[in-house]
Design a protein around this motif. Structure first.
Motif, PDB file in Angstrom:
ATOM      1  N   ALA A 129      24.482  74.458  62.390  1.00  0.00           N
ATOM      2  CA  ALA A 129      25.021  74.502  61.030  1.00  0.00           C
ATOM      3  C   ALA A 129      26.529  74.684  61.022  1.00  0.00           C
ATOM      4  O   ALA A 129      27.200  74.318  60.048  1.00  0.00           O
ATOM      5  CB  ALA A 129      24.360  75.628  60.243  1.00  0.00           C
ATOM      6  N   ALA A 130      27.090  75.224  62.098  1.00  0.00           N
ATOM      7  CA  ALA A 130      28.536  75.456  62.157  1.00  0.00           C
ATOM      8  C   ALA A 130      29.325  74.157  62.063  1.00  0.00           C
ATOM      9  O   ALA A 130      30.507  74.174  61.703  1.00  0.00           O
ATOM     10  CB  ALA A 130      28.899  76.187  63.453  1.00  0.00           C
ATOM     11  N   TYR A 131      28.691  73.016  62.354  1.00  0.00           N
ATOM     12  CA  TYR A 131      29.399  71.733  62.353  1.00  0.00           C
ATOM     13  C   TYR A 131      28.874  70.786  61.279  1.00  0.00           C
ATOM     14  O   TYR A 131      29.104  69.588  61.331  1.00  0.00           O
ATOM     15  CB  TYR A 131      29.316  71.100  63.750  1.00  0.00           C
ATOM     16  CG  TYR A 131      29.967  72.009  64.758  1.00  0.00           C
ATOM     17  CD1 TYR A 131      31.356  72.095  64.846  1.00  0.00           C
ATOM     18  CD2 TYR A 131      29.206  72.880  65.540  1.00  0.00           C
ATOM     19  CE1 TYR A 131      31.971  72.992  65.705  1.00  0.00           C
ATOM     20  CE2 TYR A 131      29.815  73.778  66.407  1.00  0.00           C
ATOM     21  CZ  TYR A 131      31.191  73.821  66.484  1.00  0.00           C
ATOM     22  OH  TYR A 131      31.811  74.720  67.325  1.00  0.00           O
ATOM     23  N   ASP A 132      28.212  71.353  60.287  1.00  0.00           N
ATOM     24  CA  ASP A 132      27.724  70.576  59.155  1.00  0.00           C
ATOM     25  C   ASP A 132      28.881  70.260  58.214  1.00  0.00           C
ATOM     26  O   ASP A 132      29.755  71.100  57.980  1.00  0.00           O
ATOM     27  CB  ASP A 132      26.646  71.379  58.426  1.00  0.00           C
ATOM     28  CG  ASP A 132      26.013  70.596  57.301  1.00  0.00           C
ATOM     29  OD1 ASP A 132      26.017  69.359  57.359  1.00  0.00           O
ATOM     30  OD2 ASP A 132      25.504  71.241  56.355  1.00  0.00           O
ATOM     31  N   VAL A 158      28.961  87.747  61.977  1.00  0.00           N
ATOM     32  CA  VAL A 158      30.062  86.911  62.471  1.00  0.00           C
ATOM     33  C   VAL A 158      29.699  85.438  62.382  1.00  0.00           C
ATOM     34  O   VAL A 158      28.534  85.070  62.254  1.00  0.00           O
ATOM     35  CB  VAL A 158      30.402  87.260  63.941  1.00  0.00           C
ATOM     36  CG1 VAL A 158      30.874  88.694  64.065  1.00  0.00           C
ATOM     37  CG2 VAL A 158      29.191  87.010  64.847  1.00  0.00           C
ATOM     38  N   ASN A 159      30.721  84.614  62.457  1.00  0.00           N
ATOM     39  CA  ASN A 159      30.473  83.176  62.508  1.00  0.00           C
ATOM     40  C   ASN A 159      30.323  82.741  63.959  1.00  0.00           C
ATOM     41  O   ASN A 159      30.775  83.413  64.882  1.00  0.00           O
ATOM     42  CB  ASN A 159      31.622  82.398  61.862  1.00  0.00           C
ATOM     43  CG  ASN A 159      32.887  82.471  62.691  1.00  0.00           C
ATOM     44  OD1 ASN A 159      33.409  83.565  62.933  1.00  0.00           O
ATOM     45  ND2 ASN A 159      33.406  81.334  63.123  1.00  0.00           N
ATOM     46  N   GLU A 187      24.083  82.837  57.984  1.00  0.00           N
ATOM     47  CA  GLU A 187      24.588  81.490  58.257  1.00  0.00           C
ATOM     48  C   GLU A 187      25.722  81.082  57.323  1.00  0.00           C
ATOM     49  O   GLU A 187      26.439  80.119  57.598  1.00  0.00           O
ATOM     50  CB  GLU A 187      23.454  80.465  58.166  1.00  0.00           C
ATOM     51  CG  GLU A 187      22.484  80.519  59.331  1.00  0.00           C
ATOM     52  CD  GLU A 187      21.461  79.401  59.292  1.00  0.00           C
ATOM     53  OE1 GLU A 187      21.740  78.358  58.659  1.00  0.00           O
ATOM     54  OE2 GLU A 187      20.376  79.569  59.888  1.00  0.00           O
ATOM     55  N   SER A 188      25.912  81.808  56.229  1.00  0.00           N
ATOM     56  CA  SER A 188      27.017  81.489  55.318  1.00  0.00           C
ATOM     57  C   SER A 188      28.357  81.943  55.883  1.00  0.00           C
ATOM     58  O   SER A 188      29.413  81.554  55.375  1.00  0.00           O
ATOM     59  CB  SER A 188      26.796  82.124  53.944  1.00  0.00           C
ATOM     60  OG  SER A 188      26.882  83.537  54.014  1.00  0.00           O
ATOM     61  N   VAL A 189      28.339  82.766  56.918  1.00  0.00           N
ATOM     62  CA  VAL A 189      29.583  83.170  57.579  1.00  0.00           C
ATOM     63  C   VAL A 189      29.919  82.062  58.583  1.00  0.00           C
ATOM     64  O   VAL A 189      29.413  82.036  59.699  1.00  0.00           O
ATOM     65  CB  VAL A 189      29.431  84.533  58.293  1.00  0.00           C
ATOM     66  CG1 VAL A 189      30.766  84.961  58.893  1.00  0.00           C
ATOM     67  CG2 VAL A 189      28.922  85.587  57.320  1.00  0.00           C
ATOM     68  N   ILE A 190      30.767  81.142  58.152  1.00  0.00           N
ATOM     69  CA  ILE A 190      31.078  79.959  58.954  1.00  0.00           C
ATOM     70  C   ILE A 190      32.583  79.786  59.088  1.00  0.00           C
ATOM     71  O   ILE A 190      33.363  80.395  58.360  1.00  0.00           O
ATOM     72  CB  ILE A 190      30.475  78.671  58.330  1.00  0.00           C
ATOM     73  CG1 ILE A 190      30.947  78.512  56.885  1.00  0.00           C
ATOM     74  CG2 ILE A 190      28.969  78.681  58.419  1.00  0.00           C
ATOM     75  CD1 ILE A 190      30.509  77.213  56.238  1.00  0.00           C
ATOM     76  N   GLY A 191      32.972  78.935  60.018  1.00  0.00           N
ATOM     77  CA  GLY A 191      34.382  78.695  60.295  1.00  0.00           C
ATOM     78  C   GLY A 191      35.127  78.113  59.112  1.00  0.00           C
ATOM     79  O   GLY A 191      34.542  77.529  58.194  1.00  0.00           O
ATOM     80  N   LEU A 192      36.439  78.269  59.138  1.00  0.00           N
ATOM     81  CA  LEU A 192      37.304  77.827  58.047  1.00  0.00           C
ATOM     82  C   LEU A 192      37.936  76.484  58.394  1.00  0.00           C
ATOM     83  O   LEU A 192      38.643  76.370  59.392  1.00  0.00           O
ATOM     84  CB  LEU A 192      38.390  78.878  57.805  1.00  0.00           C
ATOM     85  CG  LEU A 192      39.370  78.642  56.665  1.00  0.00           C
ATOM     86  CD1 LEU A 192      38.645  78.602  55.325  1.00  0.00           C
ATOM     87  CD2 LEU A 192      40.443  79.740  56.662  1.00  0.00           C
TER      88      LEU A 192
END
Length: 425
Positions: A126-129, A298-299, A371-376
């Motif tokens: 999901a981090a790359y969605d 954390v992300n 999962e909502s804690v994701i990269g910016l």
């Protein structure tokens, strides 16, 4: 396709560069070129995987090309695309590439390539969605960790801080009893994605899901108060006198015993163990929560493998790199987290982490995170990265108020977003 034929085609139809990539074929072998950012211990582990693939395939060979740091790989990819020269088949990219890749016509999404992602850990994938699909498959997955000198913590008689409020109480005890700073470092975007994103069970720094659902139009941390809450706690920690505001050389200071703790990527774990062996007992723990409400975790950061060539051979290489066995070897030899669910359920991984428990901490932390804690994903990512750091340093030095710091960073990022929209609208 031989290079000479490809060159002719590119001269006739430049757009083919976006679909063709750099796979080279002869009658018997296809070469898949991978640009990567691994050096030192990471490069040794990566080259092992490349050799394993090449030794087990007669018809496909990986050509691994080191391009420098992660941002250098992105720069090389963008430069090749702009110049109309040969793109790699696969590139190892980090989160700062998200915005560019979401709109890159030459990217082949994971869905378009048809990669089997059924074994991937959902939060890692999901981090790359993005709004166009997944820009890549997770490969070198990491999370932020709290590294600490267990000997100094034991000498001071204090526990690992669960929250920043805990650390405000124990940091001066560490400093007083050991004569060593309790912590060194000044947070950047990397740390703030967790410190801000974890608040209230999980929040976003910008709208459009931190830019994953399209280019962000504004920041949210000024409205939801997360940056202010963090700055309040961080300044209180600094005001104990037990924190050293290092902006570079933090890990070196930590390894040398110059501070009792630091924040760093889990990818540093193998290096940290190597550098502290025989000097002190290394410990790693979850990142301290800002406060009791900051339960989001954390992300998952690190990097992914992005494709620029829609061929079966590229798909096969990608699937090999995220396979259970490849991810087991990669994780055990680097400190990165395995992204394959079958890896973490295997007897071999369970045995490895039982013997090397520090390697399980990052994964346990990530799996327990929202999962909502994701990269910016924002424009001018590196400028924002250092601006956060310098702004926080100014607050700690008494040169800027917390309110002014929040407004300054919000205005700066919003201006960047508006300028990006104007130039790309």
């Amino acid at each position: 396709m031989k290079k000479t034929k490809l060159l002719v085609l590119l001269l006739l139809v430049p757009a083919l560069i976006y679909a063709g990539g750099s796979s080279e074929r002869d009658e018997n072998v296809t070469t898949v070129t991978v640009w990567h950012s691994n050096s030192g211990l990471l490069e040794d582990a990566f080259n092992h995987l490349v050799e394993e693939f090449n030794d087990s395939h007669d018809d496909i060979k990986i050509n691994a090309v080191y391009q420098g740091a992660a941002n250098d790989v992105l720069t090389s990819v963008n430069a090749a695309a702009l110049a109309g020269t040969e793109l790699p088949d696969i590139a190892q990219l980090d989160a700062t590439a998200g915005l560019d890749m979401m709109y890159a016509p030459y990217l082949v999404t994971v869905e378009e390539l048809g990669v089997d992602t059924s074994e991937l850990i959902p939060s890692a994938y999901a981090a790359y969605d993005s709004r166009k699909g997944h820009i890549g498959v997770p490969f070198n997955a990491s999370s932020l960790l709290f590294y600490y000198n267990a000997d100094l913590f034991e000498e001071a008689g204090v526990d690992i801080p669960r929250t920043l409020e805990d650390f405000i109480e124990t940091a001066p005890v560490i400093y007083e009893k050991t004569g060593v700073y309790a912590f060194s470092g000044v947070p950047t975007t990397y740390e703030l994605v967790s410190f801000l994103g974890s608040q209230n069970g999980g929040t976003f720094i910008t709208d459009n899901r931190n830019g994953h659902d399209g280019v962000s139009t504004k920041v949210l941390f000024d409205e939801n108060g997360t940056f202010r809450t963090f700055l309040d706690k961080w300044k209180a920690l600094y005001d104990t006198g037990a924190v050293n505001n290092l902006t570079s050389g933090v890990s070196s200071a930590f390894y040398a015993g110059g501070c009792a703790s630091m924040l760093a990527s889990s990818s540093n774990l193998s290096t940290a163990l190597e550098n502290t062996e025989g000097l002190f007992t290394l410990g790693v723990a979850y990142v301290p929560m800002v406060d009791e409400k900051a339960t989001g975790g954390v992300n998952i950061g690190g990097g992914c493998l992005a494709a620029f060539n829609n061929r079966a051979e590229v798909k096969e290489v990608m699937e090999f790199m995220i396979s259970s066995s490849s991810q087991a070897y990669w994780a055990e030899n680097t400190g990165y987290m395995p992204v394959n669910a079958n890896t973490i359920e295997s007897d071999a991984w369970q045995a490895f982490t039982a013997e090397n428990p520090l390697y399980s901490v990052a994964l346990e932390q990530a799996l327990s995170s929202n999962e909502s804690v994701i990269g910016l994903w924002i424009p001018s990512a590196y400028q924002v990265y250092y601006s956060f750091q310098s702004t926080i340093a100014s607050v700690l030095a008494g040169e800027m108020s917390i309110d002014d710091a929040v407004s300054f960073m919000a205005d700066m990022i919003n201006t960047n977003l508006k300028e990006y929209a104007r130039q790309n609208g």
